[in-house]
Design a protein around this motif. Structure first.
Motif, PDB file in Angstrom:
ATOM      1  N   ILE B   7      25.229  39.500  30.059  1.00 62.04           N
ATOM      2  CA  ILE B   7      24.265  40.208  30.888  1.00 62.04           C
ATOM      3  C   ILE B   7      24.881  41.564  31.214  1.00 62.04           C
ATOM      4  CG2 ILE B   7      23.003  40.156  33.061  1.00 62.04           C
ATOM      5  CD1 ILE B   7      23.469  37.052  32.926  1.00 62.04           C
ATOM      6  N   ALA B   8      24.108  42.602  31.020  1.00 60.54           N
ATOM      7  CA  ALA B   8      24.660  43.946  31.195  1.00 60.54           C
ATOM      8  C   ALA B   8      25.013  44.204  32.658  1.00 60.54           C
ATOM      9  CB  ALA B   8      23.655  44.982  30.714  1.00 60.54           C
ATOM     10  N   ARG B 182      35.349  24.529  26.015  1.00 57.85           N
ATOM     11  CA  ARG B 182      34.431  23.387  25.978  1.00 57.85           C
ATOM     12  C   ARG B 182      33.454  23.438  27.159  1.00 57.85           C
ATOM     13  NH1 ARG B 182      36.982  17.641  26.648  1.00 57.85           N
ATOM     14  NH2 ARG B 182      36.953  18.333  28.806  1.00 57.85           N
ATOM     15  N   ALA B 183      33.990  23.828  28.327  1.00 55.30           N
ATOM     16  CA  ALA B 183      33.113  23.932  29.495  1.00 55.30           C
ATOM     17  C   ALA B 183      32.099  25.061  29.295  1.00 55.30           C
ATOM     18  CB  ALA B 183      33.940  24.167  30.754  1.00 55.30           C
ATOM     19  N   LEU B 184      32.554  26.195  28.737  1.00 58.51           N
ATOM     20  CA  LEU B 184      31.650  27.330  28.536  1.00 58.51           C
ATOM     21  C   LEU B 184      30.573  27.023  27.509  1.00 58.51           C
ATOM     22  CD1 LEU B 184      34.045  30.387  28.460  1.00 58.51           C
ATOM     23  CD2 LEU B 184      32.439  29.726  30.248  1.00 58.51           C
ATOM     24  N   VAL B 212      38.559  34.211  33.092  1.00 60.49           N
ATOM     25  CA  VAL B 212      37.732  33.745  34.207  1.00 60.49           C
ATOM     26  C   VAL B 212      36.869  34.889  34.722  1.00 60.49           C
ATOM     27  CG1 VAL B 212      37.798  32.901  36.578  1.00 60.49           C
ATOM     28  CG2 VAL B 212      39.293  31.882  34.857  1.00 60.49           C
ATOM     29  N   LEU B 213      37.500  36.056  34.904  1.00 58.37           N
ATOM     30  CA  LEU B 213      36.732  37.197  35.412  1.00 58.37           C
ATOM     31  C   LEU B 213      35.678  37.652  34.408  1.00 58.37           C
ATOM     32  CD1 LEU B 213      39.541  39.208  37.205  1.00 58.37           C
ATOM     33  CD2 LEU B 213      37.681  37.908  38.237  1.00 58.37           C
ATOM     34  N   ASP B 214      36.036  37.593  33.118  1.00 61.12           N
ATOM     35  CA  ASP B 214      35.079  37.995  32.082  1.00 61.12           C
ATOM     36  C   ASP B 214      33.872  37.066  32.059  1.00 61.12           C
ATOM     37  OD1 ASP B 214      36.451  40.164  31.330  1.00 61.12           O
ATOM     38  OD2 ASP B 214      37.200  39.369  29.424  1.00 61.12           O
ATOM     39  N   VAL B 215      34.134  35.779  32.185  1.00 61.41           N
ATOM     40  CA  VAL B 215      33.033  34.804  32.216  1.00 61.41           C
ATOM     41  C   VAL B 215      32.110  35.149  33.372  1.00 61.41           C
ATOM     42  CG1 VAL B 215      32.442  32.399  32.697  1.00 61.41           C
ATOM     43  CG2 VAL B 215      34.312  32.928  31.135  1.00 61.41           C
ATOM     44  N   ASN B 216      32.736  35.393  34.503  1.00 64.78           N
ATOM     45  CA  ASN B 216      31.974  35.719  35.700  1.00 64.78           C
ATOM     46  C   ASN B 216      31.177  37.005  35.531  1.00 64.78           C
ATOM     47  OD1 ASN B 216      32.415  37.145  38.770  1.00 64.78           O
ATOM     48  ND2 ASN B 216      31.461  35.130  38.612  1.00 64.78           N
ATOM     49  N   ASP B 217      31.793  38.000  34.911  1.00 62.52           N
ATOM     50  CA  ASP B 217      31.160  39.298  34.703  1.00 62.52           C
ATOM     51  C   ASP B 217      30.059  39.256  33.652  1.00 62.52           C
ATOM     52  OD1 ASP B 217      32.244  40.987  36.450  1.00 62.52           O
ATOM     53  OD2 ASP B 217      33.184  42.295  34.955  1.00 62.52           O
ATOM     54  N   HIS B 218      30.430  38.758  32.461  1.00 66.26           N
ATOM     55  CA  HIS B 218      29.532  38.858  31.322  1.00 66.26           C
ATOM     56  C   HIS B 218      28.373  37.887  31.396  1.00 66.26           C
ATOM     57  CE1 HIS B 218      31.991  41.366  28.439  1.00 66.26           C
ATOM     58  NE2 HIS B 218      32.738  41.252  29.509  1.00 66.26           N
ATOM     59  N   TYR B 219      28.692  36.646  31.757  1.00 64.26           N
ATOM     60  CA  TYR B 219      27.634  35.632  31.731  1.00 64.26           C
ATOM     61  C   TYR B 219      27.044  35.373  33.113  1.00 64.26           C
ATOM     62  CZ  TYR B 219      29.767  34.838  27.197  1.00 64.26           C
ATOM     63  OH  TYR B 219      30.277  35.005  25.938  1.00 64.26           O
ATOM     64  N   GLY B 220      27.655  35.972  34.124  1.00 67.02           N
ATOM     65  CA  GLY B 220      27.131  35.782  35.468  1.00 67.02           C
ATOM     66  C   GLY B 220      27.341  34.380  35.997  1.00 67.02           C
TER      67      GLY B 220
END
Lengths: 358, 272
Positions: B7-8, B182-184, B212-220
């Motif tokens: 997500i942008a 696997r969780a992602l 972790v931060l990238d997951v939070n940032d990119h995928y929300g």
């Protein structure tokens, strides 16, 4: 140099997800199938086809069934022979009671009956695992044989409990010689092995392995525990049931319930353990080892006595065979606890590098 | 089937999506959790900290249905509607978009990295076992589509070189990363991480923080994590809840928690 995947580039996931991604494997399988389907029936004699290769294929199928349950889904079972008995007796009954039923349909229906019985006796797996589950599946072994012996309907009220398999015919073509029976068995086994291979490399196979490797994590990623375990029992019993049907119809011809004793269940379990737990190929290697190797030893003892001109008494030979066979089982299990299939895999990895050590 | 698209733009912390209310859990006489309440906001990184035995892992286990709380409710927002649970089972939790990793790695050891990640997508697969056995049309197409999605995750976590390696043969740090993968793979809305950086060296920790931060940032993805490394916790989390002996003793931003007397007492001990 022969077995090397260098230069075989995969540019799509479809290519990478093929059943045999390496060219040499595809060639080897094609040759093996051609030999099994064309050369063997043309040149094999009656004894080899009827008494060695056909039972080898049938027990490979039974071992494959057990391997799906024990090797892939991690559920130990000692009821394989009972599920085979269900397959054998139900095929007999379907052919007997539904006139004109195609034999393959009877095999499938009998397999489904075995699957239903497997689901019932797999129910304890929802709560117990490991050795305790193995003991619980013993119930199938005793209960099924008891029913087949006591309820006359299953053996069409034959006084001895023995059933005689009917003639096999597909669209009027009769399978009456060992070579034809061998071909029918081979076709069924090859088709079912292919289905098993496909199933084990897709979602169902992964769910089975997930349950085997770590059941808490499996349920956390959303795999329904009960459904997966019972499906494993159903598929495994289906395979065992079809193997039992072939056992009665293309191999023995006449069978009694006692033929499917606990002994047979153990033999099939040993095939799985020696061949390779969690491997389709291993089921065939294990069955080959247990069935073909004693015959090879028998022949070898003849050669030895011929070579040295020593007359060895029959009793000594048969005892020696058992000793050597037992010794080899121990040797293979120590050398590679993961079975012959793993040895084969290691050999392939070595071949990939040969003649270089690294 | 869509591949998860980033997500942008950075995600702003939104409304509450998960509310834990007065949850109590005991094993016989041992009270693991006593009347614990806290909430988690959308897109937030929420840390749960506390000394050993404080009940952190038990809390996560209640959240995704491995343990069943005796008292209390869990409310989860699904779009605009709220769903209320007293008792969730883990299969249901997975279907609701909750994924997690474990403190002691719980990967499927006999399977390859790729298969482990594909297993994470099992809830998204629709074909039945007969279609899969035939490997025909839809089953094959589905398998390949999910392979694509799994490869996106493999790329994201930079584990391309080990995709065909059985997980049991990998070093610890990589196993942790595969477990995150696997969780992602389930494309979770809520990701529970139980000590994702435990036992790692500095570089591995930095990598993991980045993921972790990238997951939070990119995928929300909303993240709830348990971690013992205070540097990491204070750095990456938006809000921190502190447990001690199964009770909540503090809740707030990292700075508030750091200066809270009860928290300092719990960690350093206090003279009686």
């Amino acid at each position: 140099m022969l077995y090397r995947e260098a230069g075989q580039f995969k540019s799509t996931y479809a290519q990478d997800q093929q059943i045999f991604p390496i060219l040499q494997d595809r060639v080897a399988i094609a040759i093996l199938l051609a030999v099994a389907f064309l050369l063997v029936p043309a040149f094999g004699n009656q004894y080899w086809l009827g008494a060695i290769l056909t039972p080898f294929l049938i027990f490979s199928l039974a071992a494959l069934g057990l391997n799906i349950l024990t090797g892939y889904a991690g559920q130990l079972s000692l009821g394989t022979a009972a599920f085979m008995a269900v397959g054998a007796f139900m095929t007999y009954n379907f052919v007997l009671r539904i006139p004109g039923i195609p034999i393959l349909a009877a095999f499938v229906l009998a397999g489904l009956c075995a699957a239903a019985v497997g689901i019932v006796f797999g129910l304890p797996s929802v709560r117990i695992k490991g050795f305790y589950l193995a003991v619980a599946t013993l119930a199938a072994q005793f209960f099924v044989l008891w029913v087949l012996q006591r309820v006359g309907w299953f053996s069409n009220y034959s006084t001895s409990g023995v059933i005689t398999a009917q003639e096999i015919a597909i669209l009027g073509y009769r399978f009456d010689t060992p070579a034809k029976k061998y071909l029918l068995t081979l076709a069924v086994v090859a088709a079912m092995a292919l289905l098993a291979k496909n199933l084990m490399r897709s979602e169902t196979g992964r769910a089975f392995m997930a349950v085997r490797d770590m059941d808490v994590a499996a349920s956390v990623v959303g795999i329904p525990m009960m459904k997966t375990k019972l499906l494993a029992f159903a598929i495994s019993s289906f395979y065992a049931g079809v193997a039992g049907a072939l056992h009665a119809f293309t191999y023995l011809g006449t069978v009694e319930p006692e033929a499917y004793s606990l002994d047979l269940s153990f033999r099939i379990l040993f095939m799985v353990i020696i061949g390779g737990v969690g491997s389709i190929l291993g089921s065939f290697l294990g069955a080959g080892f247990i069935i073909l190797f004693p015959i090879f030893l028998n022949l070898a003892s003849g050669w030895v006595s011929g070579l040295f001109g020593v007359e060895i008494s029959f009793a000594v030979v048969s005892n020696l065979e058992v000793i050597i066979f037992g010794g080899l089982i121990i040797f293979f299990l120590i050398a590679e606890p993961h079975g012959l299939a793993r040895l084969w895999q290691i050999a392939k990895e070595k071949l990939r590098l040969w003649p270089f050590p690294h | 089937m869509t591949v998860p698209q980033p997500i942008a733009g950075a995600q702003r912390v939104g409304e509450v999506v998960l509310a834990v209310e007065n949850v109590s859990l005991s094993f016989g006489g041992v009270k693991a959790l006593v009347e614990v309440s806290f909430d988690v906001r959308e897109h937030e990184v929420r840390a749960i900290i506390g000394p050993n035995g404080a009940g952190k892992s038990s809390m996560l286990n209640v959240l995704n249905g491995v343990y069943h709380a005796q008292k209390g409710t869990i409310r989860l927002r699904q779009g605009a509607a709220w769903r209320e649970f007293h008792d969730m089972d883990s299969h249901e939790a997975a279907a609701l978009g909750i994924a997690r990793t474990f403190q002691n790695i719980a990967l499927f050891k006999g399977m390859t990295v790729l298969d482990n990640i594909m297993t994470g997508r099992n809830l998204k697969m629709r074909c039945n076992f007969l279609q899969q056995a035939l490997w025909a049309g839809p089953a094959k197409k589905e398998e390949l589509a999910h392979r694509r999605a799994a490869e996106e995750i493999i790329d994201f976590l930079e584990i391309q070189h080990i995709r065909k390696t059985p997980v049991g043969r990998l070093p610890y740090g990589l196993q942790k990363r595969v477990e995150l993968g696997r969780a992602l793979a389930a494309e979770p809305t809520l990701l529970l991480l139980d000590e994702p950086m435990a036992g790692m060296n500095l570089e591995e920790k930095q990598d993991m923080c980045r993921f972790v931060l990238d997951v939070n940032d990119h995928y929300g993805t909303t993240i709830v994590l348990i971690e013992h490394d205070m540097g990491v916790v204070m750095d990456i989390s938006d809000r921190v809840v502190v447990l001690d002996y199964g009770r909540r003793i503090a809740d707030g931003t990292p700075d508030e928690v750091r200066s809270n007397q009860a928290v300092i007492d719990a960690y350093l001990g206090v003279a009686h």
